[in-house]
Scaffold this active site. Structure first.
Site, short mmCIF file in Angstrom:
data_model
loop_
_atom_site.label_atom_id
_atom_site.label_comp_id
_atom_site.label_asym_id
_atom_site.label_seq_id
_atom_site.Cartn_x
_atom_site.Cartn_y
_atom_site.Cartn_z
CB SER A 75 -0.89 0.02 1.24
OG SER A 75 -1.37 1.34 1.44
CG HIS A 97 -3.79 -1.71 -1.52
ND1 HIS A 97 -4.90 -2.50 -1.79
CD2 HIS A 97 -4.15 -0.91 -0.49
CE1 HIS A 97 -5.87 -2.19 -0.96
NE2 HIS A 97 -5.46 -1.22 -0.15
C1 DX5 Z 1 -6.12 1.35 5.76
C2 DX5 Z 1 -5.69 1.05 4.34
C3 DX5 Z 1 -4.58 0.07 4.29
C4 DX5 Z 1 -3.33 0.53 4.97
C5 DX5 Z 1 -2.50 -0.65 5.29
O1 DX5 Z 1 -7.18 2.23 5.72
O2 DX5 Z 1 -6.76 0.53 3.61
O3 DX5 Z 1 -4.33 -0.33 2.95
O4 DX5 Z 1 -2.58 1.41 4.21
O5 DX5 Z 1 -1.40 -0.22 6.03
P1 DX5 Z 1 -0.70 -1.18 7.08
O6 DX5 Z 1 -0.19 -2.37 6.33
O7 DX5 Z 1 0.36 -0.34 7.64
O8 DX5 Z 1 -1.75 -1.56 8.10
ZN ZN Z 2 -6.33 -0.43 1.59
#
Ligand code: DX5
Ligand code: ZN
Length: 214
Positions: A6, A31
């Site tokens: 992400s 992502h």
């Molecule tokens: C949260 C997002 C996720 C987030 C994941 O609202 O949808 O995609 O960026 O980040 P991590 O892996 O740090 O939890």
């Molecule tokens: Zn996400």
């Protein structure tokens, strides 16, 4: 297992380079978390940013829309370069229509549920989606802790999918030390934001995620 870093945790001043770097490091999807400050308490990026980073990777752009409403913007996201467009059950009064619109634009249609939403919300649209995204944190921010109660939900969603060609993606708080439990529960795509981008060496972290599952 597919890994979808992400870019919410990337260095926004160098976003194109960051996308290219995770691509080279072994990402399967990129992502992209789109937030509107209304459905979730945070703001991120829109279609102009997606268009700007599109030339930096040929990997599928997995666009996670945390916006309410999403329908008026679906075509714009498709045109900007999204390959998978995911909408939330909680943000959509006409979920079935949105999914049809996404497929009509020639893109893969995804549906997401928050940790507090029962998986029965997915049942009416199982034949209209290419991907289900189970949130393992409350959407809005990177770097939150994985909500362990979602593991059983992942297994139940896997059973609901049955023989359908639907990818099961899980998003939030995934690290090398818990990714195996997510995959064992039935996921086949994992999102990792802070784990990848805060780890320094992206290739090493993505390899560590894969090694933890093997
Ligand atoms: C949260 C997002 C996720 C987030 C994941 O609202 O949808 O995609 O960026 O980040 P991590 O892996 O740090 O939890
Ligand atoms: Zn996400």
């Amino acid at each position: 297992m597919k890994i979808a870093p992400s870019i919410l945790s990337a260095d926004f001043a160098r976003l194109g380079e960051e996308v290219a770097a995770v691509d080279r490091a072994g990402a399967d999807y990129i992502h992209i978390d789109v937030m509107d400050g209304h459905f979730v308490p945070n703001l991120t990026f829109g279609t102009a940013v997606i268009k700007a980073i599109r030339p930096h990777s040929e990997k599928p752009f997995d666009v996670h829309l945390m916006i309410d409403p999403a329908v008026p913007y679906l075509e714009e996201f498709a045109d900007a370069g999204a390959d998978i467009i995911t909408v939330h059950t909680e943000a959509d009064k006409h979920l079935h229509r949105s999914l049809q619109v996404i497929r009509g634009l020639g893109k893969k249609a995804g549906v997401s549920i928050n940790p507090g939403t029962h998986e029965s919300a997915l049942e009416p649209v199982l034949d209209d989606v290419d991907l289900i995204l189970v949130m393992s944190v409350n959407p809005g921010f990177a770097g939150q802790g994985f909500i362990a109660s979602q593991l059983e939900k992942i297994s139940r969603v896997r059973d609901m999918i049955g023989a359908r060609a639907i990818e099961l993606e899980v998003d939030g708080g995934i690290k090398p030390d818990n990714v195996k439990s997510v995959i064992d529960a039935g996921a086949d795509v994992v999102v990792a934001g802070s784990a990848v981008f805060s780890g320094g060496d992206y290739t090493k972290t993505i390899a560590a995620l894969r090694a933890a599952v093997d």
